[in-house]
Write an enzyme that holds these catalytic residues in place. Structure first.
Site, short mmCIF file in Angstrom:
data_model
loop_
_atom_site.label_atom_id
_atom_site.label_comp_id
_atom_site.label_asym_id
_atom_site.label_seq_id
_atom_site.Cartn_x
_atom_site.Cartn_y
_atom_site.Cartn_z
CE LYS A 112 -5.61 2.31 -1.07
NZ LYS A 112 -5.00 2.58 0.60
CE LYS A 192 0.46 -1.50 -1.10
NZ LYS A 192 0.72 -0.55 -0.56
CE LYS A 195 -1.15 -0.24 7.39
NZ LYS A 195 -1.45 1.06 6.34
N1 AQP Z 1 4.00 -3.88 0.41
C1 AQP Z 1 4.25 -2.73 0.55
N2 AQP Z 1 5.82 -3.19 0.60
C2 AQP Z 1 6.69 -2.25 1.16
N3 AQP Z 1 6.14 -1.25 1.37
C3 AQP Z 1 5.14 -0.45 1.63
N4 AQP Z 1 4.27 -0.06 2.60
C4 AQP Z 1 2.72 -0.57 2.30
N5 AQP Z 1 2.99 -1.97 1.72
C5 AQP Z 1 3.80 -2.04 1.54
C6 AQP Z 1 4.80 1.33 2.40
O1 AQP Z 1 4.37 1.31 3.86
C7 AQP Z 1 3.69 2.73 3.81
C8 AQP Z 1 2.91 3.26 5.24
O2 AQP Z 1 2.06 2.75 4.73
P1 AQP Z 1 0.54 3.23 4.52
O3 AQP Z 1 -0.02 2.86 5.33
O4 AQP Z 1 0.56 5.19 4.57
O5 AQP Z 1 -0.02 2.92 3.74
P2 AQP Z 1 -0.38 2.20 1.79
O6 AQP Z 1 0.89 1.84 0.64
O7 AQP Z 1 -1.75 1.93 1.63
O8 AQP Z 1 -0.02 0.21 3.02
P3 AQP Z 1 -1.00 -0.64 2.59
O9 AQP Z 1 -0.74 -1.99 4.11
O10 AQP Z 1 -1.46 -1.08 1.31
O11 AQP Z 1 -2.49 -0.34 3.58
P4 AQP Z 1 -4.74 -0.20 2.74
O12 AQP Z 1 -4.58 -1.74 2.60
O13 AQP Z 1 -4.92 0.82 4.31
O14 AQP Z 1 -4.01 0.85 1.44
C9 AQP Z 1 3.99 3.96 3.09
O15 AQP Z 1 5.42 3.53 2.91
C10 AQP Z 1 4.38 2.77 2.01
O16 AQP Z 1 4.53 2.88 0.52
#
Ligand code: AQP
Length: 326
Positions: A112, A192, A195
């Site tokens: 990040k 991965k 969002k």
């Molecule tokens: N691509 C993924 N595959 C499997 N699990 C995923 N999770 C997120 N993306 C994947 C799981 O979703 C839960 C919530 O995630 P989060 O919103 O707390 O944050 P994150 O992991 O940072 O999700 P994003 O989409 O990647 O958001 P941004 O872009 O804002 O950082 C968690 O249990 C995560 O493991």
């Protein structure tokens, strides 16, 4: 007595099929077995640039999507993190037993800080401390997460051990429940699905919009022409089939891909049909909830009220252990 389970999701953008497969679909199943506490973790989301004016809508939207996917407020406590201020109070306490060195090792922090170079703030660094507080304020023993969060759960165990060693046994050492969909890749087939990267299929996208994205999604990179045989084992589209398609269609796609019997577009059309079929009832429920915001507000108010009972009890014990109450 059921074991307590905690998990959270950030309102950082449109929820996507990575969140759905890696987290939400599991959360729904786990409601039957555990005392589940599910949160939209808004205070985590402010560690990156965001728009305060549209934030309320994002938070509400995340709550609506969780409900639409099947989180049942009669079975689980569903709430917004900042509505229970004990989370941030406990995070402050935990920050004084968490070694800086451990936080610096966190892969998510490193990633990040690369991604948001113009805003590497202390909140981004101490993010896992707040996450430990989210879990331990309910003394949760289980935490369903995707692969990216496993390191943070290990840190949560260390925080619990450090607190217990200094102030006496209070917190359990929680275990991660890693979903079968531990790391869903984006449509680029590389990073991965996230969002914040434009590589996702959103849960509320129309079938047409989804097809436009799926049509150009990366498949087996070695399959250059329709007549080349493909390898489903290295194809991200086939991985998605394993989560959305019935076994018969998975077998058909794998077999026909290997002998170039079908092309990538044929394979994607089958996947598209199955994703749309699974998401259609979710989208329908989400639209109903969007039109009935009062019920959604009531659900999160009730969730916060029930969470506060446990969180206040924990903080009362913590304050006494610290010696700031007598
Ligand atoms: N691509 C993924 N595959 C499997 N699990 C995923 N999770 C997120 N993306 C994947 C799981 O979703 C839960 C919530 O995630 P989060 O919103 O707390 O944050 P994150 O992991 O940072 O999700 P994003 O989409 O990647 O958001 P941004 O872009 O804002 O950082 C968690 O249990 C995560 O493991």
């Amino acid at each position: 007595m059921k074991e307590t389970l905690f998990s959270g999701i950030q309102p950082t953008g449109e929820l996507h099929i990575g969140n759905y497969l890696g987290a939400i679909r599991n959360w729904v199943a786990l409601q039957e077995t555990y005392d589940c506490v599910y949160s939209v973790v808004d205070y985590h989301a402010i560690t990156i640039e965001y728009d305060a004016a549209t934030f309320p809508a994002r938070i509400m939207n995340a709550v609506i999507m969780l409900l639409a996917c099947g989180i049942d407020p009669r079975k689980a406590r569903l709430f917004v993190q900042s509505h229970v201020p004990e989370h941030t109070e406990l995070a402050w306490v935990f920050s004084s037993v968490t070694p800086m060195g451990e936080l610096g090792r966190m892969t998510q922090f490193k990633e990040k800080s690369e991604q948001h170079r113009q805003n590497v703030n202390a909140g981004l660094f101490t993010y896992p401390v707040l996450q430990a507080a989210d879990i331990l304020v309910y003394k949760a023993t289980r935490v369903p997460v995707g692969e990216d969060q496993v390191q943070h759960i290990e840190l949560t165990r260390e925080v619990a051990r450090a607190f217990n060693a200094r102030y006496g046994a209070m917190f359990p050492e929680c275990q991660a429940i890693v979903s079968k969909a531990r790391r869903i890749l984006g449509l680029d087939g590389k990073a991965k699905m996230s969002k914040s990267l434009n590589n996702y299929l959103g849960l509320m996208e129309s079938p047409e919009a989804m097809w436009e994205k799926l049509r150009v999604a990366v498949t087996d990179p070695a399959r250059k022409r329709r007549s080349d045989p493909g390898n489903p084992d290295v194809c991200n589209v086939f991985t998605l089939h394993t989560f959305f398609s019935p076994p018969g269609e998975q077998e058909y796609c794998a077999k026909e891909c290997r002998c170039a019997g079908i092309g990538c577009i044929d394979c994607k059309k089958i996947l598209w049909k199955n994703i749309c079929a699974e998401l259609a009832p979710i989208q329908e429920r989400a639209r109903t909830l969007q039109a009935d915001r009062k019920s959604v507000e009531d659900i999160i108010a009730d969730g916060a009220r029930r969470c506060a009972i446990t969180a206040q009890q924990t903080m009362c014990e913590v304050r006494h252990a610290l010696g700031v109450r007598w």
